[in-house]
Scaffold this motif. Structure first.
Motif, short mmCIF file in Angstrom:
data_model
loop_
_atom_site.label_atom_id
_atom_site.label_comp_id
_atom_site.label_asym_id
_atom_site.label_seq_id
_atom_site.Cartn_x
_atom_site.Cartn_y
_atom_site.Cartn_z
N TYR A 261 0.82 -1.22 0.00
CA TYR A 261 0.00 0.00 0.00
C TYR A 261 0.85 1.27 0.00
O TYR A 261 0.56 2.21 -0.74
N LEU A 262 1.88 1.31 0.83
CA LEU A 262 2.72 2.50 0.91
C LEU A 262 3.84 2.40 -0.13
O LEU A 262 4.69 1.50 -0.04
N PRO A 263 3.90 3.29 -1.09
CA PRO A 263 4.85 3.14 -2.19
C PRO A 263 6.31 3.29 -1.78
O PRO A 263 7.20 2.82 -2.48
N PHE A 264 6.56 3.92 -0.64
CA PHE A 264 7.94 4.13 -0.20
C PHE A 264 8.47 3.01 0.67
O PHE A 264 9.64 3.02 1.07
N LEU A 265 7.63 2.01 0.97
CA LEU A 265 8.00 1.01 1.96
C LEU A 265 8.29 -0.35 1.30
O LEU A 265 7.44 -0.91 0.62
#
Length: 298
Positions: A261-265
């Motif tokens: 869900y989180l693009p940076f993770l």
């Protein structure tokens, strides 16, 4: 501003408290006292400050305290402890006792906001716009900085009393006297002692209950990421330090739950985002020093 000015600082912790004297960034002297009763502890700290001030007046005092504390300057109890789980400390006059004898500016904040500020200035939070410092020890607290400024609102954040999703099959009722199974009531030192019915330092690393502890810390971490988008979440305090194997378990669970869900993770970025403080045990006292500097806007 002259960064070679003499500065005093106090870190008031739930188990021990530290007073230090510094010239600019350089710590000259430091003493540690046990945190017992308010009268005894604050008197010892004030006496040490008096001794230093008599020898050479310092220019400012920074105070970083466990909480919850009153940070609203327009309130009559500004600088005092609010209702706290620590016995006998509710309404303790922390900042008034430590500052009234001295003619200098001072700044008061939570210990975790102070530690976050230290990491932002000198540690793992350098070059980051948002830093969250979480300590897990006698209690659980978190400080949040945005662009180098500690976040305050109606009061400081009370992250330790968030309720998170429980691990399936985990029936532990929690140890917080206010909320039972809030995150502090699940993973702080007294909670672990109750979970294991033993000093957590004696519990083997492969004990299955550590899986539930890692689950709970991962749920907290996910909540912080989703609500603050913090670029660093730094875990300090006795539990985190004594049980370093927990942090890799936490990262793995956070990536599994949020990575799609989180693009940076992802697994690599999680190592940068979710990590120990670079200053280690110095984050707390240096946080109080950072507050002393902030009182002079250094």
């Amino acid at each position: 501003m002259d960064t070679d000015q003499l500065l005093a600082a106090v870190e008031l912790g739930g188990t021990k408290s530290i007073a230090l004297l510094a010239r600019g960034h350089d710590i000259l002297e430091q003493i540690t006292v046990p945190t017992t009763t308010p009268d005894e502890t604050l008197s010892q700290l004030q006496n040490q400050l008096r001794t230093w001030y008599a020898a050479e007046p310092f220019s400012a005092i920074g105070i970083a305290s466990f909480g919850p504390v009153q940070l609203q300057q327009d309130q009559p109890d500004f600088g005092c402890m609010l209702d706290t789980p620590k016995p006998n400390w509710s309404q303790a006059r922390v900042a008034p006792v430590l500052t009234e004898p001295f003619s200098c500016p001072w700044k008061f904040d939570t210990d975790v906001n102070g530690a976050a500020l230290a990491e932002y200035k000198w540690g793992a939070g350098k070059d980051c716009d948002s830093v969250c410092y979480v300590t897990i020890g006698t209690g659980l607290g978190a400080g949040l900085l945005i662009h180098g400024t500690p976040i305050h609102g109606a009061m400081h954040p009370e992250v330790g009393h968030i309720k998170t999703r429980r691990a399936e099959g985990d029936s532990f009722g929690g140890a917080c006297p206010f909320h039972g199974d809030c995150i502090e009531g699940l993973v702080a030192g007294p909670a672990l002692a109750a979970r294991f019915n033993a000093d957590m330092r004696t519990v083997p690393d492969d004990h299955p209950v550590w899986q539930n502890v890692a689950h709970d810390i991962a749920e907290l971490t996910a909540t912080i990421l989703l609500t603050t988008s913090a670029q660093r979440i730094l875990y300090g305090g006795g539990v985190s330090t004594l049980r370093p194997f927990l942090l890799p378990m936490v990262r793995e669970r956070v990536v599994k739950n949020l990575g799609s869900y989180l693009p940076f993770l992802d697994a690599q970025s999680a190592e940068e985002i979710i990590r120990p403080p670079a200053l280690g045990n110095e984050a707390g006292p240096r946080g109080a020093l950072a507050l002393s500097m902030a009182a002079l806007e250094i």
